[in-house]
Design an enzyme around this catalytic site. Structure first.
Site, short mmCIF file in Angstrom:
data_model
loop_
_atom_site.label_atom_id
_atom_site.label_comp_id
_atom_site.label_asym_id
_atom_site.label_seq_id
_atom_site.Cartn_x
_atom_site.Cartn_y
_atom_site.Cartn_z
N ARG A 36 1.20 82.07 -34.67
CA ARG A 36 -0.12 82.32 -35.26
C ARG A 36 0.00 82.86 -36.69
O ARG A 36 -0.82 82.54 -37.54
CB ARG A 36 -0.90 83.30 -34.41
N LYS A 219 -8.14 74.90 -12.01
CA LYS A 219 -9.42 74.94 -11.31
C LYS A 219 -10.51 74.09 -11.94
O LYS A 219 -10.65 74.07 -13.17
CB LYS A 219 -9.93 76.38 -11.29
N GLY A 375 -6.01 75.85 -23.22
CA GLY A 375 -5.30 76.13 -21.97
C GLY A 375 -3.80 75.91 -22.08
O GLY A 375 -3.22 75.87 -23.17
N GLY A 398 -9.33 79.14 -25.85
CA GLY A 398 -10.75 79.24 -25.48
C GLY A 398 -11.66 78.53 -26.46
O GLY A 398 -12.63 77.88 -26.07
P1 AMP Z 1 -5.32 75.81 -17.24
O1 AMP Z 1 -5.11 77.15 -17.88
O2 AMP Z 1 -6.67 75.61 -16.66
O3 AMP Z 1 -4.89 74.68 -18.14
O4 AMP Z 1 -4.40 75.78 -15.95
C1 AMP Z 1 -3.02 75.84 -16.04
C2 AMP Z 1 -2.44 76.22 -14.72
O5 AMP Z 1 -2.70 75.24 -13.78
C3 AMP Z 1 -0.95 76.36 -14.81
O6 AMP Z 1 -0.61 77.70 -14.57
C4 AMP Z 1 -0.44 75.45 -13.71
O7 AMP Z 1 0.61 76.02 -12.96
C5 AMP Z 1 -1.65 75.30 -12.84
N1 AMP Z 1 -1.59 74.09 -12.00
C6 AMP Z 1 -1.42 72.81 -12.39
N2 AMP Z 1 -1.33 72.00 -11.32
C7 AMP Z 1 -1.41 72.78 -10.22
C8 AMP Z 1 -1.36 72.52 -8.81
N3 AMP Z 1 -1.21 71.30 -8.34
N4 AMP Z 1 -1.49 73.57 -7.98
C9 AMP Z 1 -1.64 74.81 -8.46
N5 AMP Z 1 -1.70 75.12 -9.77
C10 AMP Z 1 -1.58 74.11 -10.65
#
Ligand code: AMP
Length: 417
Positions: A36, A219, A375, A398
């Site tokens: 950064r 999620k 993310g 974000g």
């Molecule tokens: P995000 O911050 O929403 O991009 O989510 C990232 C997170 O999603 C990471 O920590 C990954 O480990 C998790 N993730 C990706 N695929 C899976 C999965 N099949 N089951 C559980 N967590 C997952």
């Protein structure tokens, strides 16, 4: 009126520059990743080289009061090194008048953490847990009132304002948005902000088609607005990672122990229906690498994603899914990637995410525009060494997510107004 940093005459001017120096520090207060800081250098150097001086302001962490743990004094030496001039330090961002006034062309001053003051975010602090609604309202009004003075003081240090903090562009804080009104004819984006805005426009406004979005991560709930906005804009929507299993379950698939959110099944069905109506091709996982527990060394088995056995949890994309996705990626002219397609933090379940990074690099080499942002996908491409093999890697998690949701970011609006 928005100015442009390349055309603005900085000679003899003091520029107050909002940067995002919210860098990770270890227990000895050493910077563990200075990305950064480095990304803000072109803007700061430009002002200094054009005969101006800079007053640099940032937050660090989430202090709720003055707390030496979150002092920007920890990073002054490193900022000096990167900038190539000794950076002075103002230990209180509200008491920097003299230091700012003494700045000569080519000099730099760093202000102490803006978030030592509640006025930066404009949110009351220290309210008792059992405070009544009236007390809460009064506290909010009080901080909003004193925020005006806070903004005015910061503005008084400088002749022009530059926002180069994309990481906080989605917040209407004192230094990221409100201060702009004191510089109606002397406000502008820094290079980093300009780059981020162009990258967003390349995908959401001026995309060359076919346009594909790859949305992964854990999620559906955290990406619902993203999916709902993109489904009306893209040609292909690849949904992978943990969030994909809610869609598979919504279609009647058996997903074993895989991550899912039952309460979001109606939303998943709505997204699939909208896609069908608009002729958008949604590509879900067809084959999954599953484990028996959330552990790197757990035994692995490959299943059809619609038929995962009881006791198994989908943790990565398997070859058949990756082949489908590769075809889509390589036939696209614009690609947005947000969120890993597996638990990439566990090396044995990182293959799918690595493959997506490789496919994106190949698409980029073939002339496609590729943006990675929001993310954990940024962490994934950086860790895997692909950051310089795609067109643009966003610095704002974000903020990028909100931009992809179709929201107008206050930090951008304040300059463009
Ligand atoms: P995000 O911050 O929403 O991009 O989510 C990232 C997170 O999603 C990471 O920590 C990954 O480990 C998790 N993730 C990706 N695929 C899976 C999965 N099949 N089951 C559980 N967590 C997952």
């Amino acid at each position: 009126m928005q100015q442009f940093i390349d055309k603005y005459d900085f000679t003899g001017k003091r520029a107050i520059v909002r940067v995002d120096f919210n860098v990770p520090l270890n227990e000895n207060f050493e910077i563990t990743d200075d990305t950064r800081i480095r990304r803000a250098m072109p803007t700061l150097k430009k002002v200094l080289a054009s005969g101006g001086s800079v007053i640099i302001m940032s937050h660090l962490g989430r202090p709720k009061k003055v707390d030496p743990k979150f002092s920007l004094s920890h990073i002054v030496d490193h900022v000096s090194e990167c900038l190539g001039v000794p950076v002075k330090f103002a230990p209180d961002c509200m008491k920097a008048q003299e230091l700012a006034a003494a700045l000569k062309p080519g000099e730099a001053l760093l202000l102490e953490n803006l978030r030592y003051y509640a006025e930066e975010e404009g949110k009351p602090r220290g309210l008792a847990e059992d405070a009544s609604d009236e007390e809460k309202k009064a506290a909010k009004a009080a901080v909003k009132a004193s925020q005006k003075e806070f903004v005015k003081t910061l503005a008084s240090y400088a002749d022009c304002y530059i926002n180069d903090a994309f990481g906080t562009a989605h917040r209407a804080h004192a230094s990221t948005a409100l201060i702009a009104e004191y510089f109606p004819n002397d406000k502008m984006f820094g290079y980093l902000m300009e780059g981020e805005i162009k990258a967003i426009d390349n995908v959401l406004k001026n995309a060359k088609r076919p346009l594909t979005a790859i949305i992964g991560g854990s999620k559906v709930s955290s990406k619902l607005a993203v999916l709902k906005n993109l489904v009306g804009k893209v040609d292909n929507l690849i949904i992978g990672g943990g969030m994909g299993y809610t869609f598979i379950k919504a279609q009647g698939g058996k997903i074993g122990l895989s991550l899912h959110e039952d309460e979001l099944i109606p939303d998943a069905l709505e997204i699939l229906a909208t896609a069908k109506e608009k002729g958008v091709n949604v590509s879900l996982s067809v084959q999954t690498v599953a484990g028996q527990k959330f552990d790197n060394d757990t035994p692995q088995r490959i299943f059809d994603t619609h038929d995962i056995a009881d006791g198994w949890e989908g943790m990565d994309a398997a070859p058949a899914s990756l082949e489908n996705w590769k075809k889509i990626i390589l036939s696209s002219k614009t690609i947005l990637w947000n969120g890993p397609v597996g638990v990439f933090e566990l090396p044995n379940f990182a293959k799918g995410t690595l493959q997506i990074a490789e496919d994106l690099a190949e698409a980029t080499r073939n002339g496609a525009y590729t943006l990675v942002g929001g993310g954990d996908s940024v962490a994934a491409v950086t860790q895997m060494g692909y950051a310089d093999k795609v067109s643009y890697v966003s610095t704002g998690g974000g903020a990028m997510l909100e931009a992809i949701e179709g929201k107008i970011l206050p930090g951008i609006a304040a300059i463009q107004d």
